[in-house]
Scaffold this active site. Structure first.
Site, short mmCIF file in Angstrom:
data_model
loop_
_atom_site.label_atom_id
_atom_site.label_comp_id
_atom_site.label_asym_id
_atom_site.label_seq_id
_atom_site.Cartn_x
_atom_site.Cartn_y
_atom_site.Cartn_z
CB CYS A 126 9.88 83.10 96.52
SG CYS A 126 8.13 83.20 96.93
CB VAL A 169 7.48 78.16 95.20
CG1 VAL A 169 8.01 77.17 94.20
CG2 VAL A 169 8.01 79.55 94.95
#
Lengths: 238, 238
Positions: free
Chosen positions: B27, B67
């Site tokens: 990510c 997240v």
């Protein structure tokens, strides 16, 4: 009444030593920055922009053509939350953010989550030709979370015992919520009686100098939404 | 290889005195926060989350299930840019933001405008079954603006003579841009030769300790995108 500058207007002259503050009288995001300027007593020169027929000189300066924006030292600065941070750092008198980094990020996360109230309020007011009960109920549901937050904080204001950044960043929508009754011809009334903490907070906020000096009545806000729904320009002067 | 915790995983124990850092290895937003933790040498305990089959304990803690996030003093903190601010204020050693409020807001406005690069990169990589030339061209157009910005700044890094917050906030997408060639089987190659300033910056960034210690090769990034396109979980361990 303020006059909003439109398509064929002439760019106002910059006043040295003052911020040029590009705003629109009915924009809640611009109001956020106005409240910070007021609370911190920062000299500024407001320039009201007609957002429906944007001035050519403004689009040249800022192709996105949005408000709020500030010019400072020849730089063009935008985005309400970034401007709020900038002003608080640049003008350290009357600090509005907590000096605890942890409290500051918690406040910012709360302000971000408040976006749901802002968007559900506009959805209720502006969607379709008829106001919808389910949109109103959704707004009320989101406001429940705001009441809970104030209860958990167990302070008079979200920011403590006086209005702080977190209060000013959410206030513009509460100023507008009061106009639902007039706007809907009493079909919908925002139930402040179900939100005692928020009702107290609202009454205290209205008397705050920074808020009071830029406050518009529910009638004025309602008229703005009526004008918008009738297809009149976003910065219709009345 | 890191193991991402999934649906039936057990919540890892908190290590006192350390941040629990919830992340996902591929990510780019989580990488932003990782780079800040690295650059400021902040002790932290990473917990890798499987974003396709989210752990139940994580959803209980954070219903949005996103997240990056950090726990600190029993509080749950999220949003990459807010976390970056928080960490820079909480840990004043090795400051990453400029101490000039004006430069700081200009950097933040630039990071916000960089969102166009981030979204056009993902649009190019992930849309449809076939890579589209017009999406690639759009990405290259946006990168032109980034090259111009570095030229105007006329410093080695966006943040000056060493990597600063502004560099770390945009780096994750440049680490990934290098995988376009492998991912597209050489149908598309990002033309770094047309962007000499950015090419130099990229080469310097790769040797920065904070970047290098979390760097993944173009092959690894390409494999992640290939997996994603094949419908494998977002945190497929390989």
């Amino acid at each position: 009444m303020v006059k909003h500058l439109g398509k064929d207007s002439i760019e106002p002259k910059l006043i040295p030593g003052k911020y040029q503050f590009y705003t629109m009288r009915y924009c809640p995001y611009a109001q956020r920055v106005q409240l910070v300027l007021n609370a911190k007593k920062i000299p500024h020169d407001p320039v009201f922009i007609n957002l429906t027929e944007k001035p050519e000189w403004y689009l040249k300066m800022f192709p996105a053509g949005k408000v709020p924006a500030l010019t400072y030292e020849g730089k063009f600065l935008s985005e309400s939350l970034l401007l709020a941070d900038f002003l608080d750092e640049q003008h350290t008198q009357i600090p509005l953010w907590s000096n605890s980094p942890l409290q500051k990020i918690l406040d910012k996360i709360f302000i971000e989550s408040f976006g749901k109230v802002a968007s559900s309020f506009y959805k209720f007011m502006m969607t379709g030709s008829k106001l919808e009960k389910n949109n109103f109920d959704e707004l009320v549901e989101y406001i429940k979370l705001i009441e809970s937050e104030l209860k958990i904080r167990s302070t008079k204001y979200f920011g403590g015992e006086s209005p702080k950044m977190v209060d000013y960043m959410i206030w513009p929508w509460f100023e507008r919520i009061d106009c639902i009754g007039i706007f809907s011809k009493n079909l919908f009334i925002f139930p402040f009686d179900k939100f005692p903490k928020l009702a107290e907070w609202r009454n205290a906020m209205i008397t705050d100098e920074a808020v009071a000096s830029y406050y518009l009545s529910p009638e004025k806000h309602a008229q703005h939404f009526i004008n918008r729904k009738a297809g009149l320009p976003a910065a219709f002067d009345f």
